[in-house]
Design a protein around this motif. Structure first.
Motif, PDB file in Angstrom:
ATOM      1  N   UNK A  16       0.815  -1.218   0.000  1.00 60.96           N
ATOM      2  CA  UNK A  16       0.000   0.000   0.000  1.00 60.96           C
ATOM      3  C   UNK A  16       0.847   1.266   0.000  1.00 60.96           C
ATOM      4  N   UNK A  17       1.934   1.283   0.753  1.00 64.63           N
ATOM      5  CA  UNK A  17       2.821   2.449   0.709  1.00 64.63           C
ATOM      6  C   UNK A  17       3.506   2.566  -0.654  1.00 64.63           C
ATOM      7  N   UNK A  18       3.824   1.441  -1.273  1.00 65.93           N
ATOM      8  CA  UNK A  18       4.432   1.487  -2.598  1.00 65.93           C
ATOM      9  C   UNK A  18       3.510   2.117  -3.633  1.00 65.93           C
ATOM     10  N   UNK A  19       2.238   1.807  -3.536  1.00 63.43           N
ATOM     11  CA  UNK A  19       1.264   2.430  -4.441  1.00 63.43           C
ATOM     12  C   UNK A  19       1.099   3.905  -4.096  1.00 63.43           C
ATOM     13  N   UNK A  20       1.033   4.223  -2.807  1.00 60.27           N
ATOM     14  CA  UNK A  20       0.957   5.635  -2.408  1.00 60.27           C
ATOM     15  C   UNK A  20       2.173   6.403  -2.936  1.00 60.27           C
ATOM     16  N   UNK A  21       3.339   5.791  -2.859  1.00 61.65           N
ATOM     17  CA  UNK A  21       4.544   6.441  -3.350  1.00 61.65           C
ATOM     18  C   UNK A  21       4.462   6.751  -4.832  1.00 61.65           C
ATOM     19  N   UNK A  22       3.950   5.804  -5.597  1.00 54.73           N
ATOM     20  CA  UNK A  22       3.795   6.038  -7.035  1.00 54.73           C
ATOM     21  C   UNK A  22       2.834   7.203  -7.298  1.00 54.73           C
ATOM     22  N   UNK A  23       1.759   7.242  -6.524  1.00 53.18           N
ATOM     23  CA  UNK A  23       0.793   8.336  -6.675  1.00 53.18           C
ATOM     24  C   UNK A  23       1.462   9.668  -6.356  1.00 53.18           C
ATOM     25  N   UNK A  24       2.218   9.700  -5.269  1.00 54.96           N
ATOM     26  CA  UNK A  24       2.867  10.944  -4.864  1.00 54.96           C
ATOM     27  C   UNK A  24       3.885  11.415  -5.896  1.00 54.96           C
ATOM     28  N   UNK A  25       4.582  10.479  -6.535  1.00 55.62           N
ATOM     29  CA  UNK A  25       5.556  10.864  -7.560  1.00 55.62           C
ATOM     30  C   UNK A  25       4.881  11.586  -8.717  1.00 55.62           C
ATOM     31  N   UNK A  26       3.671  11.167  -9.056  1.00 56.51           N
ATOM     32  CA  UNK A  26       2.955  11.758 -10.187  1.00 56.51           C
ATOM     33  C   UNK A  26       2.191  13.015  -9.773  1.00 56.51           C
ATOM     34  N   UNK A  27       1.489  12.933  -8.653  1.00 53.02           N
ATOM     35  CA  UNK A  27       0.627  14.049  -8.236  1.00 53.02           C
ATOM     36  C   UNK A  27       1.343  15.079  -7.363  1.00 53.02           C
ATOM     37  N   UNK A  28       2.487  14.702  -6.819  1.00 53.93           N
ATOM     38  CA  UNK A  28       3.135  15.573  -5.852  1.00 53.93           C
ATOM     39  C   UNK A  28       2.442  15.440  -4.509  1.00 53.93           C
ATOM     40  N   UNK A  29       3.086  15.949  -3.479  1.00 57.28           N
ATOM     41  CA  UNK A  29       2.466  15.891  -2.158  1.00 57.28           C
ATOM     42  C   UNK A  29       1.608  17.136  -1.959  1.00 57.28           C
ATOM     43  N   UNK A  30       0.757  17.089  -0.963  1.00 56.74           N
ATOM     44  CA  UNK A  30      -0.170  18.194  -0.689  1.00 56.74           C
ATOM     45  C   UNK A  30       0.014  18.663   0.753  1.00 56.74           C
ATOM     46  N   UNK A  31      -0.379  19.878   1.025  1.00 57.19           N
ATOM     47  CA  UNK A  31      -0.312  20.382   2.400  1.00 57.19           C
ATOM     48  C   UNK A  31      -1.506  19.917   3.233  1.00 57.19           C
ATOM     49  N   UNK A  32      -2.575  19.552   2.547  1.00 55.16           N
ATOM     50  CA  UNK A  32      -3.783  19.038   3.186  1.00 55.16           C
ATOM     51  C   UNK A  32      -4.323  17.893   2.338  1.00 55.16           C
ATOM     52  N   UNK A  33      -5.241  17.135   2.910  1.00 57.08           N
ATOM     53  CA  UNK A  33      -5.906  16.106   2.108  1.00 57.08           C
ATOM     54  C   UNK A  33      -6.617  16.821   0.951  1.00 57.08           C
ATOM     55  N   UNK A  34      -6.247  16.471  -0.266  1.00 54.82           N
ATOM     56  CA  UNK A  34      -6.778  17.204  -1.421  1.00 54.82           C
ATOM     57  C   UNK A  34      -7.546  16.342  -2.408  1.00 54.82           C
ATOM     58  N   UNK A  35      -7.775  15.086  -2.030  1.00 54.66           N
ATOM     59  CA  UNK A  35      -8.557  14.191  -2.881  1.00 54.66           C
ATOM     60  C   UNK A  35      -9.558  13.442  -2.003  1.00 54.66           C
ATOM     61  N   UNK A  36     -10.596  12.965  -2.625  1.00 55.03           N
ATOM     62  CA  UNK A  36     -11.601  12.192  -1.893  1.00 55.03           C
ATOM     63  C   UNK A  36     -11.135  10.744  -1.757  1.00 55.03           C
ATOM     64  N   UNK A  37     -11.700  10.022  -0.819  1.00 51.81           N
ATOM     65  CA  UNK A  37     -11.389   8.599  -0.722  1.00 51.81           C
ATOM     66  C   UNK A  37     -11.676   7.845  -2.027  1.00 51.81           C
ATOM     67  N   UNK A  38     -12.748   8.210  -2.723  1.00 49.89           N
ATOM     68  CA  UNK A  38     -13.059   7.546  -3.993  1.00 49.89           C
ATOM     69  C   UNK A  38     -11.982   7.813  -5.042  1.00 49.89           C
ATOM     70  N   UNK A  39     -11.506   9.061  -5.104  1.00 48.41           N
ATOM     71  CA  UNK A  39     -10.432   9.376  -6.051  1.00 48.41           C
ATOM     72  C   UNK A  39      -9.153   8.638  -5.669  1.00 48.41           C
ATOM     73  N   UNK A  40      -8.876   8.538  -4.373  1.00 49.79           N
ATOM     74  CA  UNK A  40      -7.696   7.807  -3.915  1.00 49.79           C
ATOM     75  C   UNK A  40      -7.776   6.336  -4.331  1.00 49.79           C
ATOM     76  N   UNK A  41      -8.953   5.736  -4.188  1.00 45.90           N
ATOM     77  CA  UNK A  41      -9.124   4.333  -4.600  1.00 45.90           C
ATOM     78  C   UNK A  41      -8.964   4.173  -6.110  1.00 45.90           C
ATOM     79  N   UNK A  42      -9.462   5.131  -6.854  1.00 48.89           N
ATOM     80  CA  UNK A  42      -9.310   5.094  -8.307  1.00 48.89           C
ATOM     81  C   UNK A  42      -7.835   5.181  -8.702  1.00 48.89           C
ATOM     82  N   UNK A  43      -7.100   6.071  -8.052  1.00 50.24           N
ATOM     83  CA  UNK A  43      -5.662   6.180  -8.309  1.00 50.24           C
ATOM     84  C   UNK A  43      -4.948   4.898  -7.896  1.00 50.24           C
ATOM     85  N   UNK A  44      -5.326   4.350  -6.757  1.00 45.42           N
ATOM     86  CA  UNK A  44      -4.758   3.090  -6.279  1.00 45.42           C
ATOM     87  C   UNK A  44      -4.923   2.011  -7.350  1.00 45.42           C
ATOM     88  N   UNK A  45      -6.144   1.887  -7.856  1.00 44.48           N
ATOM     89  CA  UNK A  45      -6.429   0.857  -8.861  1.00 44.48           C
ATOM     90  C   UNK A  45      -5.609   1.074 -10.128  1.00 44.48           C
TER      91      UNK A  45
END
Length: 184
Positions: A77-106
């Motif tokens: 799960x952290x490996x997938x989060x890392x891939x997402x962060x590499x593409x989207x960059x990090x945020x100062x606050x939660x900036x996506x919905x749980x549904x969008x996070x699951x879509x990115x995960x998939x």
């Protein structure tokens, strides 16, 4: 595709479902709070998980009531989060919905799964003959490589990038999950 390769894909998909279920449950509990983490911090979090696995493998006992399997799931799960962060960059606050996070995960998991299928074909199911402890060591090596690349501002001369290392860590972890749960 051989029967063994097909079996690998089925087992891999079951392991992905298991990891995704944990990711989804954590999204329910915490939301996408991980969006705040920079990739370097995610690499360090994977390091912590892999070091704990190695410690448990070496010592043969746990002082905390969690075993090796949940740690491999966390690395996935952290490996997938890392891939997402590499593409989207990090945020100062939660900036996506749980549904969008699951879509990115998939989406990132699908790409990682495709890489596994290609490599598994080329390496002829070699992972099946490996020990789980070897996956741990390979993950730790990939973490060290990732840290070097991060320290070089993501620049490499001939090597794959951080994203490829995250994918390999995910795939090694899923192979470990398959081996640890084959009797289920």
């Amino acid at each position: 595709m051989t029967q063994t390769e097909e079996k690998t894909i089925q087992q891999f998909d079951r392991a992905i479902d298991r990891c995704r279920s944990v990711f989804k449950a954590k999204m329910h509990d915490y939301g996408p709070s991980w969006r705040i983490m920079r990739p370097r911090s995610i690499t360090d979090q994977i390091f912590i998980k892999a070091k704990r696995i190695r410690s448990l493998e070496t010592k043969g006992m746990s002082m905390v009531n969690e075993g090796i399997l949940p740690e491999f799931i966390a690395i996935v799960n952290y490996g997938i989060m890392g891939q997402i962060q590499l593409v989207k960059g990090y945020a100062d606050l939660k900036d996506i919905s749980p549904d969008e996070a699951l879509s990115l995960y998939d989406s990132f998991m699908s790409e990682t799964r495709s890489l596994m299928i290609k490599k598994n074909h080329d390496y002829d199911e070699a992972w099946r003959s490996m020990r789980v402890s070897s996956y741990t060591d390979l993950i730790l090596m990939k973490i060290e490589r990732t840290k070097e690349i991060e320290d070089n501002d993501g620049k490499t001369e001939v090597s794959e990038g951080i994203d490829a290392n995250y994918m390999d860590m995910v795939n090694y972890s899923i192979f470990a999950i398959i081996k640890l749960t084959e009797e289920e």
